[in-house]
Structure formats: structure tokens, C-alpha cells
Design a protein around this motif. Sequence first.
Motif, PDB file in Angstrom:
ATOM      1  N   ALA A  59      33.092 142.079  53.032  1.00  0.00           N
ATOM      2  CA  ALA A  59      34.488 141.749  53.325  1.00  0.00           C
ATOM      3  C   ALA A  59      35.390 142.166  52.161  1.00  0.00           C
ATOM      4  N   GLU A  60      34.883 142.037  50.960  1.00  0.00           N
ATOM      5  CA  GLU A  60      35.642 142.466  49.786  1.00  0.00           C
ATOM      6  C   GLU A  60      35.765 143.981  49.745  1.00  0.00           C
ATOM      7  N   ASP A  63      38.551 145.022  52.372  1.00  0.00           N
ATOM      8  CA  ASP A  63      39.822 144.305  52.297  1.00  0.00           C
ATOM      9  C   ASP A  63      40.980 145.289  52.422  1.00  0.00           C
ATOM     10  N   ARG A  64      41.627 145.322  53.568  1.00  0.00           N
ATOM     11  CA  ARG A  64      42.692 146.293  53.820  1.00  0.00           C
ATOM     12  C   ARG A  64      43.921 146.054  52.959  1.00  0.00           C
ATOM     13  N   SER A  65      44.125 144.811  52.526  1.00  0.00           N
ATOM     14  CA  SER A  65      45.299 144.526  51.682  1.00  0.00           C
ATOM     15  C   SER A  65      45.193 145.179  50.304  1.00  0.00           C
ATOM     16  N   ALA A  66      43.984 145.611  49.913  1.00  0.00           N
ATOM     17  CA  ALA A  66      43.790 146.237  48.608  1.00  0.00           C
ATOM     18  C   ALA A  66      43.849 147.753  48.677  1.00  0.00           C
ATOM     19  N   ARG A 184      41.049 152.364  47.206  1.00  0.00           N
ATOM     20  CA  ARG A 184      40.835 150.935  46.942  1.00  0.00           C
ATOM     21  C   ARG A 184      41.378 150.597  45.555  1.00  0.00           C
ATOM     22  N   ASP A 188      41.831 143.732  41.290  1.00  0.00           N
ATOM     23  CA  ASP A 188      41.330 142.388  41.544  1.00  0.00           C
ATOM     24  C   ASP A 188      39.825 142.274  41.333  1.00  0.00           C
TER      25      ASP A 188
END
Length: 226
Positions: A59-60, A63-66, A184, A188
Motif C-alpha cells: 500500500a505504501e 500510494d497515489r498521493s505520493a 514516487r 516520507d
Amino acid sequence: MSTTVPPVLPISTTSVAAAAGSIESQASQPPIATPAFRAFINHITDTVRNGLSQRRPWAELADRSAFAKPESFSDATLRVRKNYSYFRVNYLAAVALIVAVSLFTHPFSLVVLLGLLAAWLFLYLFRPSDQPLVIFGRTFSDTQTLMGLVGLSVFVVFLTSVGSVLISALLVGVAVVLVHGAIRVPEDLFLDEQDTSASTGFLSFLNGAASNVAAATAPAMAAARG
């Protein structure tokens, strides 16, 4: 009163000698290389399992937000380096999955590779040295067998469709890794944690699997080929 002595029956030593010879032949037979093969498979399985335990959450990885477009080529290169350092196990697993899917979609290449692997295992690696390889009535030494298997491997990988399937799958896998690593954003990611445990990651499996397997199976193979 006369006593009759029972006739002495002749004792045949043929069956006794045959039984003794059978026992001696069974005792002189070299040990079967099954323990070496089992140790080889178990060590590979354990090493792969330990390597995959170092993977990051998928999932990490997804992560589309990244995801964001890199500002420059140097920025994309830096992202790829950082993301590979953090997601190396996931990336290698993804490349392996792409190669596996490519082989399953080309059954002929898969069968040829499995046949080549079986030839290496049973004709050379786990074949007792005192049992020469005999094919169509001709006996081959260990050196001749090794040279033949190397030549067969070169022919299969570079002169058939198997090589093109493998190379194409690897190129696709590397391209997927590079694209993901470039888009990516790694801000984070806790890269320091990965750096401290890099020596125990999945990459160590690629660097030391051959030597570890050889050390694990050395006693059994020495008994099989001795």
C-alpha cells in the motif's frame, strides 16, 4: 541290528553366494543425492522467505498521493536511488513476477527452462561421480557432461526464443521500476532505517545465495559424488 545313516544332502552355495553378492552390491552402492537436493531446495526456500520478510507494505508502494512529476532528470535519478534503497525487495519481487508471468504466457520457453534446470540438477549436480553418464551407449565423463550442459545452456538462452522472452521480461520489469522510482516522491520514507538493515535485505540473497547454498549442500554432495 544295523543302523542306516541318512544320506547327506548336497548343499548348493549358489543361492548363498548370490544373496551375499546382492547384499554387498547394495552396501557398495553410492548414497543417493536426495539429501543434497532437499538441502538445496530448503535453503533456497528459507532464503527467499527471509528476503521477502524485509519487503515494505505494498500500500505504501502504491500510494497515489505520493506520485508527482520530477522537476528534472537529476531529480528523477535521485528519486530512483532513494526509492530503490527503500523498496528494493518490492522492486525485485515485481521484476520476478513480471518474468514469471512472461514465462507462463510462453509455455514452450517455460518447459525448455525447466528441462534445462532438470538437466543441470540430475545429470551433473546430484549425480554420483562413480556413475558415469551413459547416453545411447556412450559414456561421458564429468568434464564432458559439464561442457555439454554449458553449451546447451548457451544455446537455449541465446539462440532460441527463450532468451528473447527473458530479456524482454527483464526490460519491462526494469522499466516499471524506473518509472515508479522516478514519479514516487521519497520525502516520507525513512531511508535511515533501510540503510541500517540493508545488509539483511533481499539484495543479500542475490549476492550470497550461491555461496550459501554451496556451503549448505557441500557435505551431502561430497558424499554423493565421492
